[in-house]
Write an enzyme that holds these catalytic residues in place. Structure first.
Site, mmCIF file in Angstrom:
data_model
loop_
_atom_site.group_PDB
_atom_site.id
_atom_site.type_symbol
_atom_site.label_atom_id
_atom_site.label_comp_id
_atom_site.label_asym_id
_atom_site.label_seq_id
_atom_site.Cartn_x
_atom_site.Cartn_y
_atom_site.Cartn_z
ATOM 1 N N ALA A 140 0.742 -1.500 -0.072
ATOM 2 C CA ALA A 140 0.047 -0.052 -0.114
ATOM 3 C C ALA A 140 0.980 1.259 0.048
ATOM 4 C CB ALA A 140 -0.868 0.087 1.291
ATOM 5 N N LYS A 183 11.367 2.546 -20.265
ATOM 6 C CA LYS A 183 11.465 3.061 -18.841
ATOM 7 C C LYS A 183 12.465 3.107 -17.904
ATOM 8 C CE LYS A 183 9.506 4.878 -15.135
ATOM 9 N NZ LYS A 183 8.858 4.407 -14.095
ATOM 10 N N ASN A 209 14.493 6.035 -15.787
ATOM 11 C CA ASN A 209 14.731 5.927 -14.254
ATOM 12 C C ASN A 209 16.254 6.097 -14.085
ATOM 13 O OD1 ASN A 209 12.275 3.638 -14.114
ATOM 14 N ND2 ASN A 209 12.529 5.382 -12.712
HETATM 15 N N1 LIG Z 1 6.308 6.226 -6.697
HETATM 16 C C1 LIG Z 1 6.464 6.225 -8.089
HETATM 17 O O1 LIG Z 1 6.106 7.612 -8.512
HETATM 18 C C2 LIG Z 1 6.843 5.425 -8.824
HETATM 19 C C3 LIG Z 1 7.282 4.119 -8.409
HETATM 20 N N2 LIG Z 1 7.637 3.104 -9.296
HETATM 21 C C4 LIG Z 1 7.937 1.850 -8.928
HETATM 22 O O2 LIG Z 1 6.982 1.198 -8.300
HETATM 23 C C5 LIG Z 1 7.537 0.036 -7.421
HETATM 24 C C6 LIG Z 1 6.802 0.656 -5.972
HETATM 25 O O3 LIG Z 1 6.931 1.989 -5.470
HETATM 26 P P1 LIG Z 1 6.255 2.788 -4.658
HETATM 27 O O4 LIG Z 1 4.943 2.504 -4.442
HETATM 28 O O5 LIG Z 1 6.876 4.395 -4.888
HETATM 29 O O6 LIG Z 1 7.070 2.445 -3.180
HETATM 30 P P2 LIG Z 1 6.559 2.675 -1.818
HETATM 31 O O7 LIG Z 1 7.771 2.584 -0.920
HETATM 32 O O8 LIG Z 1 5.683 3.721 -1.697
HETATM 33 O O9 LIG Z 1 5.556 1.460 -1.426
HETATM 34 C C7 LIG Z 1 5.839 0.218 -1.107
HETATM 35 C C8 LIG Z 1 5.015 -0.269 -0.240
HETATM 36 O O10 LIG Z 1 5.157 -1.619 0.084
HETATM 37 C C9 LIG Z 1 4.931 -1.901 1.564
HETATM 38 N N3 LIG Z 1 5.483 -3.413 1.870
HETATM 39 C C10 LIG Z 1 6.756 -3.728 1.530
HETATM 40 N N4 LIG Z 1 7.097 -4.962 2.150
HETATM 41 C C11 LIG Z 1 5.821 -5.471 2.704
HETATM 42 C C12 LIG Z 1 5.250 -6.493 3.210
HETATM 43 N N5 LIG Z 1 6.035 -7.536 3.419
HETATM 44 N N6 LIG Z 1 4.246 -6.475 3.636
HETATM 45 C C13 LIG Z 1 3.224 -5.527 3.480
HETATM 46 N N7 LIG Z 1 3.647 -4.377 2.771
HETATM 47 C C14 LIG Z 1 4.797 -4.367 2.449
HETATM 48 C C15 LIG Z 1 5.702 -0.765 2.063
HETATM 49 O O11 LIG Z 1 5.345 -0.820 3.461
HETATM 50 P P3 LIG Z 1 6.248 0.060 4.643
HETATM 51 O O12 LIG Z 1 5.920 1.440 3.970
HETATM 52 O O13 LIG Z 1 5.472 -0.179 5.918
HETATM 53 O O14 LIG Z 1 7.597 -0.381 4.402
HETATM 54 C C16 LIG Z 1 4.969 0.265 1.091
HETATM 55 O O15 LIG Z 1 3.785 0.678 1.744
HETATM 56 C C17 LIG Z 1 8.804 0.586 -7.216
HETATM 57 O O16 LIG Z 1 9.690 -0.200 -7.926
HETATM 58 C C18 LIG Z 1 9.207 1.949 -7.734
HETATM 59 O O17 LIG Z 1 10.503 2.256 -7.986
HETATM 60 C C19 LIG Z 1 7.495 3.391 -10.634
HETATM 61 C C20 LIG Z 1 6.904 4.518 -11.260
HETATM 62 C C21 LIG Z 1 6.805 5.520 -10.455
HETATM 63 C C1 LIG Z 2 7.819 8.851 -12.076
HETATM 64 C C2 LIG Z 2 9.298 8.309 -12.352
HETATM 65 C C3 LIG Z 2 9.620 8.250 -13.848
HETATM 66 C C4 LIG Z 2 10.079 9.733 -12.039
HETATM 67 O O1 LIG Z 2 11.338 9.314 -12.195
HETATM 68 C C5 LIG Z 2 9.546 7.172 -11.596
HETATM 69 O O2 LIG Z 2 9.928 6.225 -12.236
HETATM 70 C C6 LIG Z 2 10.049 7.097 -10.099
HETATM 71 O O3 LIG Z 2 9.628 8.072 -9.476
HETATM 72 O O4 LIG Z 2 10.541 6.096 -9.736
#
Ligand SMILES: NC(=O)C1=CN([C@@H]2O[C@H](COP(=O)(O)OP(=O)(O)OC[C@H]3O[C@@H](n4cnc5c(N)ncnc54)[C@H](OP(=O)(O)O)[C@@H]3O)[C@@H](O)[C@H]2O)C=CC1
Ligand SMILES: CC(C)(CO)C(=O)C(=O)O
Length: 321
Positions: A8, A203, A207
């Site tokens: 989440a 992508k 990154n």
């Molecule tokens: N944020 C962005 O704009 C972007 C992100 N991405 C990619 O998407 C992926 C996810 O990123 P993002 O959403 O930002 O990451 P976050 O760190 O915001 O979210 C990861 C979530 O996973 C939870 N989590 C981890 N391990 C467990 C577990 N064992 N049980 C339950 N929950 C768990 C974490 O909880 P807790 O916080 O408690 O550790 C956290 O809430 C990454 O690979 C990122 O690079 C891609 C494009 C854009």
């Molecule tokens: C949205 C974007 C492309 C920003 O670099 C991304 O993938 C991240 O935040 O990790």
């Protein structure tokens, strides 16, 4: 179609909120303050042109939830090996598992020829648990172009004027599964592709530049784009990265202008910078070290990337001690 989103955080919450709004049957694995806030007040998504809250069925574990048609993992790459045991009970014979993750995904070499053919990506799946126990035959690539950040428990802020999620089977030659097409039907931001590796590299090049420069300078994409010197470095990273992609058979079009346009309009702290500033681990393995491994195995020179990675590793270690 029953969907489980595991994690989440920023991306898990974005997808969950949009899918529930579109009418999908979604369940969410959350923990800590996120679980409490989402259970009490629902999940709120704030975007450039929207602000809505949806009620969510959120749980602390997968125990007793039964099987799902689609599982979307939305944890950081470094957390994926640790959730394999939680995933296994929710997988049925036809379950698809989409990993919404930046970097070289765990299934990348499944069904591929070459130096790493049919092996797990050791930087992201060191024990091979994802590759051998979840299995690439049920893996869906999920490339995320959508800038999000959790701004409070239960509240995700989306900073992209357009969001896109590309889904496609990890094994080449497999048809796009019904689960992916159904997701695309619900969300206009989802497209499907039979050539997911091209989308992964497209992508990943973005990154590599934005994570390295964003973290080293504590800047958003648009701040980096204001500096001609940094843009020169960004270009060098992209050009080295595209040579690595070519070594494993993926030609990434040199559409530098469209990438620069994306950087200029990106007022978001990239997810790696969010992690650095929060003192969390960085996704260096999936976004950079796995690429360096490929470069070394295929004799591709990555001098700029190597220099920036060394600086960032030093900085991250210094700032977390
Ligand atoms: N944020 C962005 O704009 C972007 C992100 N991405 C990619 O998407 C992926 C996810 O990123 P993002 O959403 O930002 O990451 P976050 O760190 O915001 O979210 C990861 C979530 O996973 C939870 N989590 C981890 N391990 C467990 C577990 N064992 N049980 C339950 N929950 C768990 C974490 O909880 P807790 O916080 O408690 O550790 C956290 O809430 C990454 O690979 C990122 O690079 C891609 C494009 C854009
Ligand atoms: C949205 C974007 C492309 C920003 O670099 C991304 O993938 C991240 O935040 O990790």
């Amino acid at each position: 179609m029953r969907i489980l989103v595991f994690g989440a955080g920023a991306i898990g919450c974005h997808l969950t909120a949009r899918l529930i709004k579109a009418g999908a049957d979604v369940h969410l694995i959350a923990r800590g303050q996120q679980l409490d806030a989402i259970t009490d007040r629902g999940l709120r998504l704030i975007g450039p042109q929207e602000d809505f809250t949806v009620p969510v069925r959120a749980y602390p574990s997968t125990a007793g939830l039964g099987q799902f048609d689609l599982v979307i993992t939305a944890v950081k790459a470094y957390s994926l090996p640790h959730i394999v045991n939680d995933l296994l009970p929710v997988l049925g014979a036809h379950t698809q598992v989409a990993s919404a993750v930046n970097g070289v995904p765990w299934w990348y070499f499944a069904g591929q020829k070459g130096v790493f053919g049919n092996q797990p990506v050791k930087r992201v799946d060191p024990g091979g648990g994802l590759f051998h126990r979840v299995g690439a035959d049920r893996a869906l690539g999920c490339v995320v172009l959508s800038a999000n950040e959790l701004v409070a428990p239960g509240v995700v802020q989306n900073r992209s004027s357009s969001n896109s999620f590309v889904l496609g089977p990890a094994l080449e030659g497999l048809a796009v599964p019904a689960q992916a097409s159904q997701l695309a039907h619900w969300l206009p931001s989802v497209t499907v592709s039979e050539h997911i590796r091209a989308a992964v590299w497209h992508k990943l090049l973005l990154n590599m530049g934005s994570s390295l420069l964003g973290c080293l300078t504590h800047s958003t994409g648009s701040q980096v784009a204001q500096s001609p010197a940094l843009l020169g470095v960004f270009e060098a990273v992209m050009s080295e990265g595209s040579r690595v992609a070519a070594a494993v058979g993926v030609q990434v079009p040199p559409d530098l202008e469209s990438r620069l346009a994306r950087m200029r309009s990106n007022h978001h702290r990239c997810s790696m910078l969010q992690d650095l500033e929060a003192g969390r681990p960085l996704e260096l393995d999936s976004q950079l070290l796995a690429v360096q491994d490929i470069a070394r195995a295929y004799g591709v020179s990555t001098t700029t990337i190597d220099t920036l990675v060394a600086l960032l590793q030093f900085k991250a270690a210094a700032e977390t001690n």
